[in-house]
Design a protein around this motif. Sequence first.
Motif, PDB file in Angstrom:
ATOM      1  N   TYR A  36      -3.655  -9.450  -3.817  1.00  0.00           N
ATOM      2  CA  TYR A  36      -5.092  -9.215  -3.709  1.00  0.00           C
ATOM      3  C   TYR A  36      -5.822 -10.478  -3.272  1.00  0.00           C
ATOM      4  N   THR A  72       0.837  -1.203   0.000  1.00  0.00           N
ATOM      5  CA  THR A  72       0.000   0.000   0.000  1.00  0.00           C
ATOM      6  C   THR A  72       0.870   1.250   0.000  1.00  0.00           C
ATOM      7  N   SER A  88      -8.925  -3.961   0.190  1.00  0.00           N
ATOM      8  CA  SER A  88      -8.969  -5.210   0.955  1.00  0.00           C
ATOM      9  C   SER A  88      -8.127  -5.123   2.209  1.00  0.00           C
ATOM     10  N   VAL A  89      -6.951  -4.551   2.060  1.00  0.00           N
ATOM     11  CA  VAL A  89      -6.057  -4.457   3.214  1.00  0.00           C
ATOM     12  C   VAL A  89      -6.680  -3.584   4.303  1.00  0.00           C
ATOM     13  N   ILE A 140      -9.935 -11.823   4.487  1.00  0.00           N
ATOM     14  CA  ILE A 140     -11.216 -11.197   4.831  1.00  0.00           C
ATOM     15  C   ILE A 140     -12.274 -12.266   5.063  1.00  0.00           C
ATOM     16  N   PHE A 165     -11.758 -13.697   8.457  1.00  0.00           N
ATOM     17  CA  PHE A 165     -12.054 -12.879   9.634  1.00  0.00           C
ATOM     18  C   PHE A 165     -13.543 -12.592   9.774  1.00  0.00           C
ATOM     19  N   SER A 167      -5.255 -11.325   0.315  1.00  0.00           N
ATOM     20  CA  SER A 167      -5.978 -10.429   1.221  1.00  0.00           C
ATOM     21  C   SER A 167      -7.444 -10.809   1.311  1.00  0.00           C
ATOM     22  N   PHE A 193     -10.932  -5.519  10.579  1.00  0.00           N
ATOM     23  CA  PHE A 193     -11.460  -6.732  11.205  1.00  0.00           C
ATOM     24  C   PHE A 193     -10.519  -7.266  12.269  1.00  0.00           C
ATOM     25  N   GLN A 194      -9.209  -7.081  12.035  1.00  0.00           N
ATOM     26  CA  GLN A 194      -8.231  -7.734  12.888  1.00  0.00           C
ATOM     27  C   GLN A 194      -8.050  -6.951  14.188  1.00  0.00           C
ATOM     28  N   ALA A 211      -8.184  -2.315  -5.582  1.00  0.00           N
ATOM     29  CA  ALA A 211      -8.847  -3.458  -4.954  1.00  0.00           C
ATOM     30  C   ALA A 211      -7.982  -3.997  -3.829  1.00  0.00           C
ATOM     31  N   TYR A 212      -6.684  -4.044  -4.073  1.00  0.00           N
ATOM     32  CA  TYR A 212      -5.771  -4.527  -3.032  1.00  0.00           C
ATOM     33  C   TYR A 212      -5.796  -3.606  -1.810  1.00  0.00           C
ATOM     34  N   ILE A 213      -5.673  -2.328  -2.063  1.00  0.00           N
ATOM     35  CA  ILE A 213      -5.630  -1.374  -0.950  1.00  0.00           C
ATOM     36  C   ILE A 213      -6.922  -1.415  -0.140  1.00  0.00           C
ATOM     37  N   ARG A 217      -9.779  -3.314   4.957  1.00  0.00           N
ATOM     38  CA  ARG A 217     -10.777  -4.131   5.647  1.00  0.00           C
ATOM     39  C   ARG A 217     -10.107  -5.097   6.614  1.00  0.00           C
ATOM     40  N   ILE A 218      -8.940  -5.628   6.249  1.00  0.00           N
ATOM     41  CA  ILE A 218      -8.248  -6.518   7.173  1.00  0.00           C
ATOM     42  C   ILE A 218      -7.882  -5.768   8.444  1.00  0.00           C
ATOM     43  N   TYR A 219      -7.290  -4.577   8.294  1.00  0.00           N
ATOM     44  CA  TYR A 219      -6.961  -3.771   9.475  1.00  0.00           C
ATOM     45  C   TYR A 219      -8.187  -3.601  10.350  1.00  0.00           C
TER      46      TYR A 219
END
Lengths: 189, 189
Positions: A133, A83, B136-137, A140, A143, A136, B143-144, B132-134, B139-141
Amino acid sequence: MHSALFEYINEKTTIDRKKFDEFAHYFKFANLKKKELLLKQGQICDKLFFVNSGCLRLYHLNEEGKELTRYFAFEGKFGTDLTSFITSEPAKDNIQAIEKSEILFVNKKDFQHLKINEPSINAVYMDILEMAYITSVKRIYNFQGEDTLKRLKWLMAYQPRILSRLPNKIIASYLGITPYTLSRLKSKL
Amino acid sequence: MHSALFEYINEKTTIDRKKFDEFAHYFKFANLKKKELLLKQGQICDKLFFVNSGCLRLYHLNEEGKELTRYFAFEGKFGTDLTSFITSEPAKDNIQAIEKSEILFVNKKDFQHLKINEPSINAVYMDILEMAYITSVKRIYNFQGEDTLKRLKWLMAYQPRILSRLPNKIIASYLGITPYTLSRLKSKL
DNA sequence: CGAGGCCTTGACCGCGGTCAATGCCCGTGG
DNA sequence: CCACGGGCATTGACCGCGGTCAAGGCCTCG
């Protein structure tokens, strides 16, 4: 020294060794001690890292000071704060060698130059992005709405290397749970 | 009919309208009713969708039959099950028009043809992947290791459109919580 | 105007987090 | 080479967040 990288590229696209050797020098070598930091959260990440041996991890500290691991890069894989690499904004993650590691690294500037002039590197970047991607999105799914036991079972099924190789503390922070809970889960098997 | 798409491409890269008009016909038009399904989970997703008006969502049902929403595509954005589009494996998500929508869609084959022959389309694909990658990441931050209130506050701060436009049931499934919990969170403000 | 879906709220409960205590392993220095 | 110290894993006791279930009111759409 660069042969693992050559194999990586050669797997994703077609390139002959001679061509590769012409630009391989852009990828510099480095030796890392266990626990050495490559990047601190807040810095701008302007490098790609390729792991020859050992293991990198990306993690950050949240507001409560809890450590959360987002990604591991084992030997033969690329790892970076993508990122920050893409946007040139401060990285949210630290990058750290978990074990004694040997890596190659390339500057963003050099890499972009290569991306334009070397179709194989362009293809490699596309592949890195696509795989990053997909990885990741899998996390999701894992989680969102799954309990901790399912998350652990998923890890056992799809990333057993993580479980066998890394300390529980780090595995727990990857699963987003406490080491206490992980310990209890494992006793339930 | 294709002007929103032209603007999208023109924002990411440089292209003149004449060039665009030469290949715009690959992007076909479709009218969708509210709740209409574009793709069922398990099918292979071989199309990209561009939203002219309305809104698509990607969601799936987990083993317990609980509905989990992963992504929204509003007007002026691309949306698809990218993982299936990339790998040609069965999609994990359904794609559904939440509202009455107008979309453009393009076949994977046609798109790959364009990607090779039109630098602007190649640049657009790269951009779609990176964004799309950014996303998704992020969303991980989220949820985690974050509790439900923080997840909601993050949504209020960064995607207020979702909160103002969509029913709570769907918002809850996006946050990975129950509508009951969402209702209680909102009363706490 | 009626029916069904959505939102809300209350009561209850269980999963997973916190805190504390204990034991083990491993690295480091005398 | 052994003794010590610190970090990691485990386990028990406790608790609170968020899920489940049931009931009631409201709005929408047919």
